[in-house]
Design an enzyme around this catalytic site. Structure first.
Site, PDB file in Angstrom:
ATOM      1  N   CYS A   1       0.812  -0.624   0.291  1.00  0.00           N
ATOM      2  CA  CYS A   1      -0.136  -0.408   0.163  1.00  0.00           C
ATOM      3  C   CYS A   1       1.144   1.372   0.287  1.00  0.00           C
ATOM      4  O   CYS A   1       1.629   1.366   0.933  1.00  0.00           O
ATOM      5  CB  CYS A   1      -0.611  -0.140   0.842  1.00  0.00           C
ATOM      6  SG  CYS A   1      -1.489  -1.603   1.984  1.00  0.00           S
TER       7      CYS A   1
ATOM      8  N   ASN B   1       1.781  -7.672  -1.358  1.00  0.00           N
ATOM      9  CA  ASN B   1       2.322  -8.970  -1.293  1.00  0.00           C
ATOM     10  C   ASN B   1       3.622  -9.720  -0.558  1.00  0.00           C
ATOM     11  O   ASN B   1       4.592  -9.261  -1.111  1.00  0.00           O
ATOM     12  CB  ASN B   1       2.177  -9.054  -2.677  1.00  0.00           C
ATOM     13  CG  ASN B   1       0.750  -8.293  -3.540  1.00  0.00           C
ATOM     14  OD1 ASN B   1      -0.042  -9.522  -2.790  1.00  0.00           O
ATOM     15  ND2 ASN B   1       0.218  -7.463  -3.934  1.00  0.00           N
TER      16      ASN B   1
END
Lengths: 307, 307
Positions: free
Chosen positions: B240, B249
């Protein structure tokens, strides 16, 4: 997953191993950090090291830090020493648990102390005797246990034979250091298997770095193999400052967060620990790599959006 | 540790899930990234999503990216779609593997698409039929499978019942998304157990975030339970941007690094993958969170010091 332990003893190494690998901070700040950690419920803290101030200026004020620290009942404090002189200082300061280091990699050991692993081991016996003579316990930390940045893989049998040697010389515990984050679940399993085949009884402690993201996977593997003692560093203090962003030590709050979620007791108040990680960021002025510090524990919810 | 699989299929999601959560980059850059990934030996790539450009400007050029990409034989490409319109675009573009998302958390689903989980599920059956009618495979991604940032824990039985429903409606595969990194080894085990008790046959894929450091520990747990399909994002693309440094991720090279060390085949050339992670940093202009990108694999040695 094998049977998990009910309880794990985390040794908090931020004040020593962490701060030793950060830019120096004032004595006051070190005392604040140590005192804050003592109040988290953690059961063990590596408080300082007694090394020559020219070698490691970050620890030049070790005596003063330790004298000014508020020691909390129920917390076991330890100090790291490089040699007999350091051990004498640690004993004079009242420590009853002392760590000494030797590297499994000959090249790494020579780089650190300009002698071979065997030569360092020859010195250890005397040092352990000195500690035992003063009723202190001696832990031998075997650095580069999961690989050496110069030599590559280190044969687990070599590490196991070093364990044999230090057990024979009286070590009360051995710690396996993943000095540059080369540990993986496979390496953890291979090393623990090799060690236990020859020395099933010696207490072991694992010290992981998160350099390549594997620290918690390594810890999970070790838990499955019954290990119940781990080092960790609040906030992940101790990431090599020369490689910004590269994680060093496993962050204590990431370890505790996963352990508690598994129902494994650590004695630590996670919220209090995260506050200390915030303090560690403030004191070092550095953004620390801990994810749980950043995001909070998984139980910390985002407020519901107003509709 | 149970018996480990010999081979694991990584689906590289950097070009879609990764870039969708970064500042927009030019079409040329997206094509370069996709083409570079296609040459790493990776077997699956989530290439683009067909979403409304107002909703996700990062994917506004999905058609052009896909048309200009050099597709490599042996790589399975897929696209993510939010609805029937997106599915039609994906089919028109020639995709034969399509992902759709529904959130296990009602609150999260409402936040995303302004309807309940059940309402979204009602739409899925039709969408799956549309895909099957065009000989495409339909994967349902169940977001917030390991916890919701608004609701907290999500009952694994609720997730398992969503699996029941989408299997009944024809889904070819289900993926469990750890949307905000609330997954832990315990949660992975509980979810997989609950799902398999009711649906032993459906292929499952796991999508972990490393928000709290647990991604590889989660993967290790899933491997022990026989899971052989995982998402990962080159360099860890997709963290983010509003929370700098917070990992999103799981980085593909961290996953591959651990898998290869365990002797598990992925088809991927790790050195080539790390070069693509370097490219991803160059293209996004952002320091990516991957440790293996930073430090290299454990087999990359430091040159011996001159004596």
């Amino acid at each position: 997953m094998g049977v998990m332990p009910e309880s794990v003893a985390i040794r908090e190494v931020g004040p020593r191993d962490g701060l030793q690998n950060e830019e120096p901070i004032p004595t006051d700040a070190k005392v604040r950090l140590l005192d804050a950690l003592s109040r988290t419920g953690v059961r063990r803290i590596e408080a300082v090291s007694f090394v020559h101030p020219r070698a490691i200026p970050q620890m030049a004020d070790a005596d003063e830090v330790w004298q000014r620290a508020t020691r909390v009942d129920g917390v076991r404090y330890s100090a790291l020493v490089p040699n007999t002189r350091g051990a004498q200082r640690a004993l004079a300061a009242g420590f009853t648990e002392v760590e000494v280091v030797v590297s499994a990699s000959d090249t790494h050991n020579r780089r650190n102390v300009n002698r071979s692993t065997d030569e360092s081991l020859d010195d250890l016996a005397e040092l352990i005797d000195l500690l035992h003579g003063a009723d202190a316990r001696a832990e031998v930390i075997i650095a580069t246990s999961f690989g050496c940045p110069y030599e590559g893989d280190i044969d687990p049998v070599r590490v196991a034979s070093i364990v044999d040697r230090v057990v024979r010389d009286g070590a009360d515990r051995v710690a396996f250091g993943d000095t540059t984050g080369m540990g993986t679940p496979r390496r953890v399993r291979e090393l623990l298997t090799a060690v236990r085949e020859r020395n099933a009884e010696i207490p072991v402690l694992l010290h992981f770095h998160n350099t390549r993201g594997t620290a918690l996977a390594n810890m999970l593997t070790a838990l499955e193999l019954g290990v119940t003692e781990f080092d960790a560093s609040v906030g992940g203090l101790g990431g090599c400052p020369y490689a910004p962003g590269a994680s060093g030590n496993l962050a204590t709050e990431e370890a505790v967060h996963m352990l508690h979620d598994m129902g494994i007791d650590t004695g630590i108040d996670l919220d209090a620990l995260i506050e200390v990680a915030e303090l560690a960021e403030e004191l070092t002025g550095r953004r620390l790599p801990s994810g749980v510090l950043r995001a909070g524990p998984r139980t910390r919810l985002t407020p519901m959006p107003r509709s």
